[in-house]
Every structure is written in structure tokens, then in C-alpha cells.
Design a protein around this motif. Structure first.
Motif, PDB file in Angstrom:
ATOM      1  N   ALA A   1     -38.193 -77.275  18.520  1.00 17.31           N
ATOM      2  CA  ALA A   1     -37.042 -77.898  17.869  1.00 17.31           C
ATOM      3  C   ALA A   1     -36.265 -78.742  18.871  1.00 17.31           C
ATOM      4  O   ALA A   1     -35.759 -79.814  18.535  1.00 17.31           O
TER       5      ALA A   1
ATOM      6  N   ASP B   1     -37.360 -73.711  11.823  1.00 15.99           N
ATOM      7  CA  ASP B   1     -38.526 -73.118  12.478  1.00 15.99           C
ATOM      8  C   ASP B   1     -38.697 -71.650  12.063  1.00 15.99           C
ATOM      9  O   ASP B   1     -39.801 -71.165  11.905  1.00 15.99           O
TER      10      ASP B   1
ATOM     11  N   GLY C   1     -41.858 -72.306  10.365  1.00 20.13           N
ATOM     12  CA  GLY C   1     -42.821 -72.020  11.414  1.00 20.13           C
ATOM     13  C   GLY C   1     -43.298 -70.578  11.379  1.00 20.13           C
ATOM     14  O   GLY C   1     -44.492 -70.322  11.303  1.00 20.13           O
TER      15      GLY C   1
ATOM     16  N   THR D   1     -44.083 -76.331  15.770  1.00 20.67           N
ATOM     17  CA  THR D   1     -43.484 -75.167  15.120  1.00 20.67           C
ATOM     18  C   THR D   1     -43.806 -73.901  15.891  1.00 20.67           C
ATOM     19  O   THR D   1     -44.693 -73.881  16.738  1.00 20.67           O
TER      20      THR D   1
ATOM     21  N   LEU E   1     -38.923 -80.987  13.592  1.00 21.44           N
ATOM     22  CA  LEU E   1     -39.562 -79.721  13.946  1.00 21.44           C
ATOM     23  C   LEU E   1     -41.066 -79.912  14.153  1.00 21.44           C
ATOM     24  O   LEU E   1     -41.636 -79.407  15.121  1.00 21.44           O
TER      25      LEU E   1
END
Lengths: 339, 290
Positions: free
Chosen positions: A277, A62, A66, A271, A266
Motif C-alpha cells: 500500500a 489490503d 489482499g 497485495t 494497492l
């Protein structure tokens, strides 16, 4: 090529006061479940441990995928290398898990910095291919060096000492569970702090418009390299947890499929929310575990289907379901407030 | 090292490269034209291979089976383009990667459930399985067949792309899709048609190449890296580039297997790694060459 995505609100500071309670609940709930699980589910603690390992792995993804917007398919390289580093350390140097864990973090972090330094100046598909090449290279290395890694039989014969010389890894997996929970909690606090720091905000900016960030003086390449290294170290930490809790490292921990799975987790959870997560990994693991009992290949159907649906209809992941729900509730409230 | 031995290795490399080329050429066009990161391309090759395997095991004529193995993935590709891929063109790379990986998972599971988890052979006609005399030594007829078909496909495609109206449109759309739309081309139809042709070729390649790249459920995931490498190394959207890249990769991989069997698996990836660092846009970027 990447389109500017809308800024999502970062809980809890940006939330409206009504949902402050919800934010607190949201923060406490996952950890309460994790602690409660320890007392309730004595027989299946190893599943809980596995889930937390995957959560940590997905959390590390992430940070780069992300927040920094680095699209990679090579993240399993760091997870697997961390696992092998922890395993080999316990066989050849010292069976102490904590020193081994730190060793694994350092090794995978360094690997992240080295590979990141080589490839991070590229973008898009070229970058994606380079991460694929990296993970494939490392996989083949693990496959070929049988004398070191055991090849496709996996790494066996690990010995793991009790943590602090007191808590032994027993067959019920209590120590492994607490060990994984504590490690996950530490990394979570670290990531939370990091992503709410100016550094984390600058990553957000880089994802949205890296040119503009460069124009206002952000050292984009260095920032990306830093988070790539941190994320790699974190993934390595998850790998070390896997090695210590199962005393075995399989070659599949380095495979492209593992990269795919963690990405699925994920995305499924959502994200850029850190807790995404948690949800994604837990749900993925439980679905895989229960469907694999029906038919060992059924889970691929489910996972593939979930991915397609998530991308087409639910772009923010399952975490967005909560937001959609909250919006519905507040709309309902507004309506009932009317005279 | 004798000249004959060198030629043998070269032929091995070229025949392998031909299979890579037939499968990847569709991918290079779709990636160049639609800017779509399509990891599911290997699935279409796999479906073609399994269809050919199923038909030939049932006693159908090999060439009929090849034809069907091209047609069905082509139709499936067309359907997928209209329903699933079209909404993807406007989305970010990550969404494209994820959705196409989802398709890989689903197709892998489907193949496992229908055909089982074990390698699934395509039955080649007997004369293809025998070696034939090619002057300085005998050589497997199958490999020569691959080179012949690959050569024909390459020449036909080259002719179409360079000389036909369709090819001119295709090149125009790869170079500048907005301008192509602006001058009144129906780019959507062009996309669907091209996608179908690409998937049909992938199916054909998967069926023909089953003697080299054996069919198993992990096929789609295992080889897609290779196909992507061909595309990226050649330069997205570059027809000539992907031909050169497929040949080079086929030869590099074969040479590696003959001489450095220990290092062979690395050789390919190291080559790709270095090449992409040296030329991030690939060997022959479409806009300057094709």
C-alpha cells in the motif's frame, strides 16, 4: 471461482537469514523517509499528508482484498462516510479533531458491519454488484441531501481545533503531516499484529479455500464480517484525516472512481504485504500529480496503462520487483560461491 | 392518473429499457459464456457513440453512421478479445476487474483528448426529433425509433439463439463449456465471434441511445454499473433474463423520475440491492431458463 493462489512468504519470519538485514531495512526505510520528508520538504508537506491518507486507505483495502480475498468496488463508501462524519461532527458538535476522528471511525465501522452483514453471504460477481450498489446508494444520498452534506459543492465551513489544544493546523501543514503519520503508524502496527495473529492466518485460509476452512470449524462468515468492519473503520479513519487536513469534504470521496483509484494503488504496490500500500499509493500519487501538470487527463492514460501491465505481467505488484531482484542477487551469489 | 399518462410513462420506460438491452445483451453473453467480469463494456458503447457523433456532425447519413458505430467497436472488440481478454479467462475475478477498469481509464482519457471533456452530441435526422401522433397523444419519434430498433434486435437475437446452429452452440457453451469443447466445438472462435457481436451491439446502442444517455468521457464508468445491473439481475448468460431486467430497470427508473424525483436515484439501487439479496443468481439464471 477463485483459484487457490500460492502462499506468499510473509516477511520477516519466513525469510532466509541472508535477507534479515534487508527485512530490517525494509521496515525502517518507509518510516525514515516519512520522518525525513518532514524536515526536508517543508513546502510540500501537504502532498506528503495526502499520500499518507491514501496509504492508510489502501492499507485498509489490503486487509479485506489482499488477505481475506473479498473483491469489492465499494470501499470508497467507508472512506467518504468517515470524511463526512468527521466534517459534520466538527460543524455540529465539537471542533475537537480527536473526538471527531473517533466518531468517524465508529460510524464507518458500524456502516461496514451493517452492510457487511447484509451482503457478505454472497460471493463473486453478485457480491461485487452489491458493493457497487452500496457505494452508489451512499453517493446519491450524499448528492441529494444538500442541506446536510452540501451536495456536489462539498462540505464547507469546518472548524478544527488544535490537537490536544496545543498543535494548531497551520498553513504549512506540519501538524496535519505529523497527525497523519502518527495515525498511519498506529493503524499499521495494528494491522501487522492482526495479520500475524491466528485471526489473520484464518483469513488467509478463507481466501485460499473457504469451504475447507468451514469444514475444519472456522466461523467463516463471522471472520469475514469482523475484518470487513475493521477495514471499514480504518478507511473511515483515512477519510477523517482527509477532512481534518483539508477542512473540506468533496462528494468525489464517495465515488466509484475513488474505489477504483485505491484498488489501483494497492494492486500496483502489491497485495498481502501491507507495505505494498505504501509503495503503490506513493507512486500513484506522484505519477498522477506530475502527469496531471502536462495534461489533466494524461494521468488516466498512465494509470490505466499501469493497471493493464500489472495484471498481465506483474501479478504481485511492484513489491514483487524487490523479490525478483533478490532472487537474481542470490542466484548471482550462488554462482560466485562456486569453486 | 389518466390512461394516456400511464402509457406515456410505460413507453418512456420501454424505450430506455431497449437501449439498456441493446448495450447489455453482449455483456450478458460474454459474462455467461466466458465467466469474465467485463467492466470495459461501457467503453465500447462509448466509442460507438462518439463515432456516430463525429460522423453525423460531419454530415454523414445517420444510418450509415450507426452502421459504422457498430462495426468499429465490433472490430476493436475482436482485437481486444484475442490480445487482452483471452489471457484473462483463466485468471481470478480481481484481475479481470482490474484490467477491464484499466481499459475504462485508457478509453476515457483517449476520448477526452480527442473529443474534449464536454458532452458530445449525436445529430439525429430531423424527423426523429419531432413528436408524432400515436392516437391518444403525440409522442417523440426518437423514442419510438428506439423501441422499434430494440424490438427488431431482440427478435433477431432471440431467433438466432433459439433456432440457429450458432445459437445452439452458444447455449451449449454457456451451459457447459468443458463438455462443449469435449464434443469438438471450437469454443475459442465462438468466444471471439460472440464478443465481437456483443461489442458491435454495444456500439450501436451507445450511438442510438445518445439522446437518452448523453455522451461524455465519464460515460464508460458512469453507465457500466447500469449495464452490469442488467446482466446480474437478469442472470449471467441469460438472454431472456437480460431483456426482462432491462425493461424492468428502464420502467422502474422512469417511474421513479416521474413520481419520486427526489428518491429516483435510490430507487434503482435499492431495487437491485433487494433483488440480489433475494435471488443472488439473478431473475432467470441461464442454466434453468435460456
Amino acid at each position: 471461482m477463485t483459484k487457490p493462489s500460492s502462499t506468499t512468504t510473509l516477511a520477516p519470519a519466513a525469510l532466509a537469514p541472508i535477507s534479515k538485514l534487508w527485512a530490517t531495512v525494509g521496515h525502517v526505510l518507509p518510516w525514515a523517509i516519512a520522518i525525513g520528508f518532514f524536515f526536508v520538504a517543508e513546502g510540500s508537506l501537504s502532498i506528503g499528508t495526502q499520500i499518507m491518507i491514501w496509504i492508510l486507505f489502501a492499507l485498509s483495502l489490503d486487509l479485506i482484498l489482499g488477505y481475506a480475498g473479498i473483491v469489492t468496488l465499494g470501499h470508497a463508501a467507508f472512506f467518504g462516510v468517515g470524511a463526512y462524519a468527521a466534517g459534520l461532527f466538527s460543524i455540529h458538535f465539537s471542533p475537537d479533531p480527536l473526538i471527531g476522528h473517533i466518531f468517524a471511525i465508529v460510524v464507518s465501522g458500524l456502516l461496514g458491519l451493517v452492510t457487511g452483514a447484509l451482503i457478505l453471504h454472497t460471493t463473486g460477481v453478485t457480491f461485487l454488484m452489491l458493493t457497487l450498489a452500496t457505494v452508489s446508494l451512499i453517493f446519491e444520498f450524499g448528492n441529494q441531501t444538500r442541506w446536510l452534506t452540501g451536495g456536489d459543492d462539498g462540505l464547507q465551513g469546518m472548524r478544527v481545533d488544535p490537537i490536544f489544544g496545543m498543535f494548531e493546523f497551520n498553513i504549512f501543514g506540519q501538524t496535519a503531516y505529523v497527525y497523519a503519520l502518527v495515525v498511519l503508524f498506529i493503524w499499521f502496527l495494528f494491522s501487522w499484529r492482526l495479520m500475524h495473529s491466528p485471526f489473520g492466518r484464518s483469513l488467509d485460509g478463507i481466501r485460499q479455500n473457504s469451504r475447507r476452512m468451514r469444514a475444519i470449524g472456522t466461523p467463516v462468515w463471522w471472520r469475514l464480517l469482523a475484518i470487513y468492519g475493521i477495514s471499514a473503520a480504518m478507511a473511515g479513519s483515512a477519510g477523517a484525516l482527509l477532512a481534518h487536513s483539508t477542512r473540506f469534504v468533496g462528494l468525489s470521496s464517495l465515488s466509484l472512481l475513488t474505489s477504483g483509484i485505491v484498488t489501483v494503488m494497492l494492486i500496483l504496490g502489491g497485495t498481502r504485504k501491507l507495505y505494498g500500500a505504501f509503495i503503490g499509493a506513493a507512486i500513484y500519487y506522484l505519477v498522477q500529480d506530475s502527469t496531471a501538470k502536462i495534461n489533466p487527463h494524461f494521468w488516466e492514460f498512465i494509470v490505466g496503462g499501469m493497471l493493464i501491465i500489472t495484471v498481465l505481467f506483474l501479478e504481485g505488484g511492484l513489491m514483487d520487483l524487490g523479490r525478483i531482484g533478490r532472487r537474481l542477487i542470490s542466484r548471482f551469489r550462488q554462482r560466485s560461491d562456486l569453486p | 392518473m389518466s390512461l394516456g399518462f400511464a402509457l406515456t410513462i410505460l413507453l418512456d420506460g420501454i424505450s430506455y429499457g431497449m437501449v439498456l438491452f441493446i448495450i447489455s445483451v453482449g455483456l450478458t453473453i460474454t459474462m455467461g459464456l466466458m465467466r469474465l467480469v467485463n467492466l470495459a463494456h461501457g467503453s465500447f458503447a462509448m466509442i460507438g457513440g462518439y463515432i456516430a457523433g463525429y460522423l453525423t456532425q460531419g454530415g454523414t447519413n445517420f444510418y450509415v453512421a450507426l452502421l459504422v458505430a457498430a462495426i468499429i467497436p465490433g472490430i476493436l472488440g475482436g482485437l481486444a478479445e484475442v490480445t487482452v481478454f483471452r489471457p484473462l479467462y483463466r485468471k481470478a475475478e480481481l484481475s479481470q476487474v482490474l484490467l477491464t477498469i484499466g481499459i475504462v481509464f485508457v478509453s476515457t482519457a483517449a476520448v477526452t483528448v480527442i473529443f474534449g471533456a464536454f458532452p458530445y452530441p449525436v445529430v439525429f435526422p430531423e424527423y426523429l426529433t419531432k413528436p408524432v401522433d400515436i392516437g391518444f397523444r403525440t409522442y417523440p419519434a426518437y423514442r419510438l425509433f428506439l423501441i422499434a430498433v430494440g424490438g427488431v434486435v431482440a427478435i433477431v437475437l432471440w431467433y438466432l439463439i433459439e433456432n440457429s446452429l450458432y445459437g445452439a452452440k452458444l447455449r451449449a457453451a454457456v451451459d457447459n463449456p468443458r463438455m462443449a469443447r469435449a464434443v469438438g466445438m471450437n469454443v475459442n472462435v465462438l468466444f471471439t465471434g460472440t464478443f465481437m457481436v456483443g461489442c458491435a451491439l454495444a456500439g450501436l446502442g451507445g450511438a442510438m441511445g445518445a439522446g437518452i444517455m448523453s455522451l461524455e468521457p465519464s460515460y464508460a464508468l458512469k453507465y457500466v454499473v447500469l449495464f452490469l445491473v442488467v446482466v446480474i439481475v437478469g442472470g449471467e448468460g441469460s438472454f431472456k433474463g437480460s431483456f426482462v431486467a432491462a425493461m424492468s430497470l428502464g420502467i422502474i427508473d422512469t417511474v421513479g423520475k416521474y413520481f419520486f424525483s427526489q428518491a429516483a436515484p435510490y430507487l434503482l439501487y435499492v431495487a437491485v440491492f433487494i433483488l440480489l439479496l433475494w435471488r443472488p443468481q439473478g431473475l432467470m439464471p441461464a442454466k434453468s431458463v435460456a
